[in-house]
Design a protein around this motif. Structure first.
Motif, PDB file in Angstrom:
ATOM      1  N   ASN A  32       0.828  -1.201   0.000  1.00 39.42           N
ATOM      2  CA  ASN A  32       0.000   0.000   0.000  1.00 39.42           C
ATOM      3  C   ASN A  32       0.864   1.253   0.000  1.00 39.42           C
ATOM      4  O   ASN A  32       0.575   2.230  -0.700  1.00 39.42           O
ATOM      5  N   LEU A  33       1.935   1.238   0.781  1.00 41.38           N
ATOM      6  CA  LEU A  33       2.828   2.389   0.872  1.00 41.38           C
ATOM      7  C   LEU A  33       3.532   2.649  -0.455  1.00 41.38           C
ATOM      8  O   LEU A  33       3.718   3.804  -0.859  1.00 41.38           O
ATOM      9  N   MET A  34       3.927   1.594  -1.154  1.00 41.63           N
ATOM     10  CA  MET A  34       4.547   1.754  -2.475  1.00 41.63           C
ATOM     11  C   MET A  34       3.611   2.481  -3.437  1.00 41.63           C
ATOM     12  O   MET A  34       4.032   3.344  -4.213  1.00 41.63           O
ATOM     13  N   SER A  35       2.331   2.131  -3.389  1.00 43.66           N
ATOM     14  CA  SER A  35       1.350   2.784  -4.261  1.00 43.66           C
ATOM     15  C   SER A  35       1.220   4.262  -3.937  1.00 43.66           C
ATOM     16  O   SER A  35       1.035   5.102  -4.830  1.00 43.66           O
ATOM     17  N   LYS A  36       1.306   4.595  -2.653  1.00 43.85           N
ATOM     18  CA  LYS A  36       1.175   5.993  -2.235  1.00 43.85           C
ATOM     19  C   LYS A  36       2.416   6.812  -2.599  1.00 43.85           C
ATOM     20  O   LYS A  36       2.318   7.961  -3.022  1.00 43.85           O
ATOM     21  N   LEU A  37       3.587   6.196  -2.426  1.00 47.08           N
ATOM     22  CA  LEU A  37       4.840   6.924  -2.660  1.00 47.08           C
ATOM     23  C   LEU A  37       5.180   7.049  -4.149  1.00 47.08           C
ATOM     24  O   LEU A  37       5.792   8.037  -4.567  1.00 47.08           O
ATOM     25  N   PHE A  38       4.776   6.032  -4.929  1.00 48.56           N
ATOM     26  CA  PHE A  38       5.194   5.979  -6.337  1.00 48.56           C
ATOM     27  C   PHE A  38       3.972   5.747  -7.236  1.00 48.56           C
ATOM     28  O   PHE A  38       3.529   4.600  -7.400  1.00 48.56           O
ATOM     29  N   PRO A  39       3.415   6.803  -7.815  1.00 50.60           N
ATOM     30  CA  PRO A  39       2.205   6.674  -8.642  1.00 50.60           C
ATOM     31  C   PRO A  39       2.337   5.693  -9.804  1.00 50.60           C
ATOM     32  O   PRO A  39       1.345   5.119 -10.240  1.00 50.60           O
ATOM     33  N   LYS A  40       3.568   5.478 -10.293  1.00 54.09           N
ATOM     34  CA  LYS A  40       3.746   4.536 -11.400  1.00 54.09           C
ATOM     35  C   LYS A  40       3.455   3.100 -10.975  1.00 54.09           C
ATOM     36  O   LYS A  40       3.125   2.258 -11.799  1.00 54.09           O
ATOM     37  N   TYR A  41       3.587   2.843  -9.676  1.00 53.68           N
ATOM     38  CA  TYR A  41       3.348   1.490  -9.171  1.00 53.68           C
ATOM     39  C   TYR A  41       1.853   1.304  -8.930  1.00 53.68           C
ATOM     40  O   TYR A  41       1.265   1.942  -8.066  1.00 53.68           O
ATOM     41  N   GLN A  42       1.235   0.432  -9.713  1.00 54.24           N
ATOM     42  CA  GLN A  42      -0.198   0.167  -9.608  1.00 54.24           C
ATOM     43  C   GLN A  42      -0.445  -1.288  -9.205  1.00 54.24           C
ATOM     44  O   GLN A  42      -1.328  -1.955  -9.733  1.00 54.24           O
ATOM     45  N   GLY A  43       0.370  -1.777  -8.279  1.00 49.12           N
ATOM     46  CA  GLY A  43       0.263  -3.174  -7.878  1.00 49.12           C
ATOM     47  C   GLY A  43       1.176  -4.043  -8.721  1.00 49.12           C
ATOM     48  O   GLY A  43       1.757  -3.594  -9.724  1.00 49.12           O
ATOM     49  N   VAL A  44       1.323  -5.304  -8.343  1.00 53.06           N
ATOM     50  CA  VAL A  44       2.286  -6.171  -9.011  1.00 53.06           C
ATOM     51  C   VAL A  44       1.938  -6.416 -10.477  1.00 53.06           C
ATOM     52  O   VAL A  44       2.807  -6.764 -11.275  1.00 53.06           O
ATOM     53  N   SER A  45       0.662  -6.225 -10.845  1.00 50.30           N
ATOM     54  CA  SER A  45       0.295  -6.432 -12.257  1.00 50.30           C
ATOM     55  C   SER A  45       0.890  -5.366 -13.159  1.00 50.30           C
ATOM     56  O   SER A  45       0.892  -5.509 -14.379  1.00 50.30           O
ATOM     57  N   SER A  46       1.400  -4.259 -12.575  1.00 54.57           N
ATOM     58  CA  SER A  46       2.000  -3.198 -13.390  1.00 54.57           C
ATOM     59  C   SER A  46       3.496  -3.419 -13.614  1.00 54.57           C
ATOM     60  O   SER A  46       4.143  -2.631 -14.295  1.00 54.57           O
ATOM     61  N   ILE A  47       4.066  -4.502 -13.060  1.00 52.98           N
ATOM     62  CA  ILE A  47       5.497  -4.775 -13.221  1.00 52.98           C
ATOM     63  C   ILE A  47       5.730  -5.497 -14.544  1.00 52.98           C
ATOM     64  O   ILE A  47       5.173  -6.571 -14.786  1.00 52.98           O
ATOM     65  N   TYR A  48       6.550  -4.913 -15.408  1.00 57.08           N
ATOM     66  CA  TYR A  48       6.865  -5.525 -16.696  1.00 57.08           C
ATOM     67  C   TYR A  48       8.068  -6.450 -16.543  1.00 57.08           C
ATOM     68  O   TYR A  48       9.098  -6.077 -15.981  1.00 57.08           O
ATOM     69  N   VAL A  49       7.903  -7.675 -17.021  1.00 55.99           N
ATOM     70  CA  VAL A  49       9.019  -8.629 -17.061  1.00 55.99           C
ATOM     71  C   VAL A  49       9.165  -9.124 -18.492  1.00 55.99           C
ATOM     72  O   VAL A  49       8.177  -9.250 -19.218  1.00 55.99           O
ATOM     73  N   PRO A  50      10.371  -9.398 -18.932  1.00 51.62           N
ATOM     74  CA  PRO A  50      10.624  -9.689 -20.349  1.00 51.62           C
ATOM     75  C   PRO A  50       9.805 -10.829 -20.935  1.00 51.62           C
ATOM     76  O   PRO A  50       9.413 -10.779 -22.097  1.00 51.62           O
ATOM     77  N   ASP A  51       9.531 -11.879 -20.142  1.00 52.31           N
ATOM     78  CA  ASP A  51       8.806 -13.018 -20.722  1.00 52.31           C
ATOM     79  C   ASP A  51       7.296 -12.835 -20.668  1.00 52.31           C
ATOM     80  O   ASP A  51       6.534 -13.733 -20.999  1.00 52.31           O
ATOM     81  N   ALA A  52       6.856 -11.647 -20.236  1.00 57.26           N
ATOM     82  CA  ALA A  52       5.445 -11.256 -20.242  1.00 57.26           C
ATOM     83  C   ALA A  52       4.610 -11.977 -19.184  1.00 57.26           C
ATOM     84  O   ALA A  52       3.396 -11.900 -19.207  1.00 57.26           O
ATOM     85  N   ASN A  53       5.250 -12.681 -18.260  1.00 57.10           N
ATOM     86  CA  ASN A  53       4.504 -13.325 -17.182  1.00 57.10           C
ATOM     87  C   ASN A  53       4.454 -12.403 -15.977  1.00 57.10           C
ATOM     88  O   ASN A  53       5.480 -12.092 -15.376  1.00 57.10           O
ATOM     89  N   LYS A  54       3.275 -11.971 -15.627  1.00 54.36           N
ATOM     90  CA  LYS A  54       3.110 -11.081 -14.490  1.00 54.36           C
ATOM     91  C   LYS A  54       3.305 -11.839 -13.174  1.00 54.36           C
ATOM     92  O   LYS A  54       3.082 -13.036 -13.096  1.00 54.36           O
ATOM     93  N   PHE A  55       3.721 -11.092 -12.141  1.00 54.61           N
ATOM     94  CA  PHE A  55       3.666 -11.653 -10.801  1.00 54.61           C
ATOM     95  C   PHE A  55       2.197 -11.749 -10.411  1.00 54.61           C
ATOM     96  O   PHE A  55       1.440 -10.796 -10.578  1.00 54.61           O
ATOM     97  N   LYS A  56       1.798 -12.898  -9.858  1.00 53.88           N
ATOM     98  CA  LYS A  56       0.389 -13.088  -9.512  1.00 53.88           C
ATOM     99  C   LYS A  56       0.041 -12.467  -8.177  1.00 53.88           C
ATOM    100  O   LYS A  56      -1.125 -12.241  -7.883  1.00 53.88           O
ATOM    101  N   SER A  57       1.032 -12.216  -7.335  1.00 60.59           N
ATOM    102  CA  SER A  57       0.759 -11.653  -6.020  1.00 60.59           C
ATOM    103  C   SER A  57       1.978 -10.878  -5.535  1.00 60.59           C
ATOM    104  O   SER A  57       3.097 -11.050  -6.048  1.00 60.59           O
ATOM    105  N   PHE A  58       1.755 -10.040  -4.537  1.00 61.24           N
ATOM    106  CA  PHE A  58       2.850  -9.279  -3.952  1.00 61.24           C
ATOM    107  C   PHE A  58       3.845 -10.225  -3.291  1.00 61.24           C
ATOM    108  O   PHE A  58       5.055 -10.013  -3.356  1.00 61.24           O
ATOM    109  N   GLY A  59       3.339 -11.290  -2.661  1.00 57.90           N
ATOM    110  CA  GLY A  59       4.227 -12.257  -2.023  1.00 57.90           C
ATOM    111  C   GLY A  59       5.155 -12.931  -3.014  1.00 57.90           C
ATOM    112  O   GLY A  59       6.324 -13.192  -2.710  1.00 57.90           O
TER     113      GLY A  59
END
Length: 256
Positions: A206-233
């Motif tokens: 939650n704090l990451m979302s507040k401090l960094f507007p670009k961060y919209q949860g783990v689904s906003s993390i781009y990884v080269p093989d296009a597989n998103k992280f399914k959870s913050f854990g």
């Protein structure tokens, strides 16, 4: 900019997430408009596999809501026991039971501001589940709010639905790299430690979302093989394996 096909694959992966709604109707009253908006909000995030409302028909205003809630697809659980917190206890029990179902939600949407749900939320996060909380203004415990992976007030639902149904390509620019997100994570942990706050998964996310507007949860993390992280854990486990942060239970610490 990522290739168009990669963007499409990432969106498809996000849509495969399973969601469940659990509404404490005694704590948060949902009008027909807000109930419909809640369904639209959840459906935009993935596959909605559970939608439950817990109410007490001994109260006329709750019983009268059953008809329109069932009409739009909610399963209404009538808990008529006169004991205090009986409906809450049934909701908590179902949250725990549903974690162990074969079709367990990846994301639990809890509609309540009751502080008694803080421990169940922590339990869900310990099981690597994300928790989105909706509460009424002026009726939410701060600890519950801080734990949420994502928090909103119910009166924000109409605006959130409009935002979630924007053309998907409008969101591509917010994709951030794994390495960028590690920097955000470290900064959030440091901020929490300075504030003498616990560094639990829910609070840090939650704090990451507040401090960094670009961060919209783990689904906003781009990884080269296009597989998103399914959870913050899952994201945290990757960062720990890379030796960037330490984890003790479900709290995070900086590398000395």
């Amino acid at each position: 900019m990522p290739h168009v096909n990669q963007s499409s694959n990432r969106q498809t992966n996000q849509q495969q997430l399973k969601l469940g709604i659990y509404c404490d109707f005694q704590n948060v009253y949902l009008s027909p408009e807000l109930a419909s908006s809640l369904l639209a909000f959840a459906s935009a995030r993935g596959s909605l596999i559970s939608r439950k409302v817990y109410y007490n028909s001994l109260f006329e205003n709750q019983a009268s809501a059953k008809e329109y809630l069932q009409r739009i697809g909610f399963k209404c659980e009538d808990v008529t026991c006169s004991l205090k917190n009986s409906a809450d206890n049934q909701l908590k029990s179902d949250l725990i039971d549903d974690v162990y179902n074969n079709q367990s939600p990846d994301i639990f949407i809890l509609v309540s501001g009751d502080g008694d749900f803080a421990n169940p939320v922590q339990f869900l996060q310990d099981k690597d589940k994300n928790v989105i909380i909706f509460s009424q203004r002026g009726n939410v415990k701060q600890r519950l709010k801080n734990l949420a992976n994502e928090f909103h007030f119910v009166d924000e639902l109409p605006q959130l639905v409009v935002k979630n149904t924007q053309p998907k390509n409008a969101c591509i620019e917010f994709d951030i790299t794994y390495n960028e997100t590690i920097e955000y994570l470290i900064e959030a942990i440091n901020t929490a430690l300075v504030q003498k706050k616990r560094t639990g998964f829910g609070y840090i996310n939650n704090l990451m979302s507040k401090l960094f507007p670009k961060y919209q949860g783990v689904s906003s993390i781009y990884v080269p093989d296009a597989n998103k992280f399914k959870s913050f854990g899952q994201f945290v486990d990757a960062v720990v394996r890379d030796g960037k942060v330490q984890k003790q239970g479900h709290e995070l610490f900086l590398i000395a």
